[in-house]
Design an enzyme around this catalytic site. Sequence first.
Site: not given
Lengths: 428, 428
Positions: A14, A136, A138, A192, A203, A207
């Site tokens: 993607t 993402g 931001i 996921e 995940d 971050k």
Amino acid sequence: MTTPLRLGIAGLGTVGVGVVKIVQTHAALLEQRAGRPIVISAVSARSKSKNRDVDLSDYAWEDDPVALAKRDDVDVYIELMGGHEGAAKDSLEAAIAAGKDVVTANKALLAIHGQALAEAAEEKGHVIRFEAAVAGGIPVVKALTEGLAGNEIKRVMGVMNGSCNYILTRMEDAGLSYDAVFDEANQLGYLEADPELDVGGIDAAHKLALLSSIAFGTQVDFDAVELEGIGSVTIDDIRQAADMGYKIKLLGVAQMTGRGLEQRMSPCLVPNSSPLGQLQGGTNMVVLEADAVGQIVLRGPGAGEGPTASAVMGDVMDIARGFRLSTFGQPAKTLRKARAARAAVPAPYYLRMRLLDKPGALSKIAAILGDAGISIDRMRQYEHADTAAPVLIVTHKTTRTALDEALAQFETTNVMTGTPVAIRIEAV
Amino acid sequence: MTTPLRLGIAGLGTVGVGVVKIVQTHAALLEQRAGRPIVISAVSARSKSKNRDVDLSDYAWEDDPVALAKRDDVDVYIELMGGHEGAAKDSLEAAIAAGKDVVTANKALLAIHGQALAEAAEEKGHVIRFEAAVAGGIPVVKALTEGLAGNEIKRVMGVMNGSCNYILTRMEDAGLSYDAVFDEANQLGYLEADPELDVGGIDAAHKLALLSSIAFGTQVDFDAVELEGIGSVTIDDIRQAADMGYKIKLLGVAQMTGRGLEQRMSPCLVPNSSPLGQLQGGTNMVVLEADAVGQIVLRGPGAGEGPTASAVMGDVMDIARGFRLSTFGQPAKTLRKARAARAAVPAPYYLRMRLLDKPGALSKIAAILGDAGISIDRMRQYEHADTAAPVLIVTHKTTRTALDEALAQFETTNVMTGTPVAIRIEAV
């Protein structure tokens, strides 16, 4: 500066396809803004024959991302395969060795190997950029390392896994159990391949570890994140927290304390009326608190083709414009190793338990809390049909250590059924 | 890169003192992040003797900001005096002529003379940065020109004058009239010396004009902003808008339309539950909408010593790190002159009027709207003690031109008392 900047893109899922689309549709706009053309030299993915709804015929194809990373006609290696070992790591290392700049969306790889990779890149005078790895679309890495570069950062908080926030808000809206919404989200493709990466908080913790490093000038330390997923959050917790004026969020919090760097990724209560409390569905939000600026809140899509590709292109454009910021905002060799502080900062807690209909049950609980130095802010006992009464307690600020002692004491009483639930209330 | 970056600061009001404090207290942090020391060479202000609660004894003093701007020991001229003519403009031009980089918080100066100043600076190979001029501590210039550099921007919206938002939210919370809250705000020192800059929307319109330029690659054009202040907003509007599910905000909106660039700064209705609708008090919020990323919302303090100084230092740090972005995100000579489109984008409107107790009054109004091609979404008539009934109408999307025709027609009827109020409802 009219030399084109030449990209090599590894991974055509993607996000990779999203990057190709931006380079193709906005060629003129990008050139105008960067002062030079942005072009794609070569691409790589697992399957060459897969239909990707985008024309790749102008680009060289490499089956092997390592070969792509080393190509002479690639200035910036864009790694969008994911995974913290294997092809992603090998190719990224190859790109650095070959003297390329790197842009990646790979939070796991950087959370685990970021320090070594950044040092290697900086030794060669090259940069690794990872805006797409955190929240993402931001531009939070940019806001922290550049916009707030004049500040001492005090605390970074965020809802950074859209799937978890979707599950929690959907449970509340539909009155469904965790398991029911989990299955629903899984069927909708929101999770996921290994759902534990999402619902286990892993995940989001990757971050957070990256944000901690750029916020506090410390070496990224994923292992030091206190990690708790959302699997144990029940619809009762959500309803009764709402009754007390709170929402439950999988919240990441990093702050530097007198005892070291505290990094937590766990379900927390936040006030209904706060920006974090009002965050619905898959949207992400990051809250930055710093000495000069006060509080900045950033909100936007945390995943998806367009948003993640937008973040990748922000990094590409910085490189095209000649901006060469160190991976973590300062030279990797100057990053400190932070001492990990577990639950160093006291907080109020929400406690949910079921007390048997026995005289003195509540007073036993209250006495244990009092002995542990924990005072009660609010308490509610609910109507009940069976022999155990649901009891909610909101404490005043206490340490997790004191609370754990009290919780252990609860077990020695014979007035409680089941295990009490304790959820931290984060001040936002 | 261990050469210090030497600053000259003109203007030692709140923001200037804030910048001095950051440079003094965070010297080590700034050097670590920038890879070189950030030092102040010289300062300038109107009064040398004023007590500013900060030690200036290490810095050279200049009475004349033009002399400061030309000093050999200044690399970056920081203009924090304000005003779009006089000393601010003269000194900024002197700094450019002398080959200095410039950082400024001066929205008026750049909104009016930005194009010429940017061209002059870029001819010399120097930069003008103005993060502090828009939305205080929120790094929105950076987010737009860098973070979202891979996007075509669709719309930029924002609440960018904290004083107006304070007045509007205070009117609602306390049920007070505009005049009462205006006086209160003025006494609290929340308003500019010339309050019309705030409540007339001029200050916010300067900011919007700057955002438009960087969003759409157009020459800054303040005169093209359709401008309406908050002076005509009544407590009845606020209450009845709330009754329909809306808040009234002084909202800036810029978007590129088929007919040109639309820039508006005017009171608008936004849904209660939207991030803009929930914004209380003096906080600012900017909403960025772009093709790849979708919607990004940024929220933070719009003014004050720390936040504005934080934004100034973000720009200083970029320069220290060797990042030399063109003033408006692309070379000033490549910025297009945009055609100004007034009210090009149709929108629903909120109409408030008082209709006389006459048979057929409402049908006359409805017929005029129908003839103008405006359909009614919702309508409410309120109880009334006197001879005129308050009527609220929310229309479906219409152009401002069609609406103005209908409003003019209303005057020819004899069923209305007073002048009807029309406020745009912005989709957010």
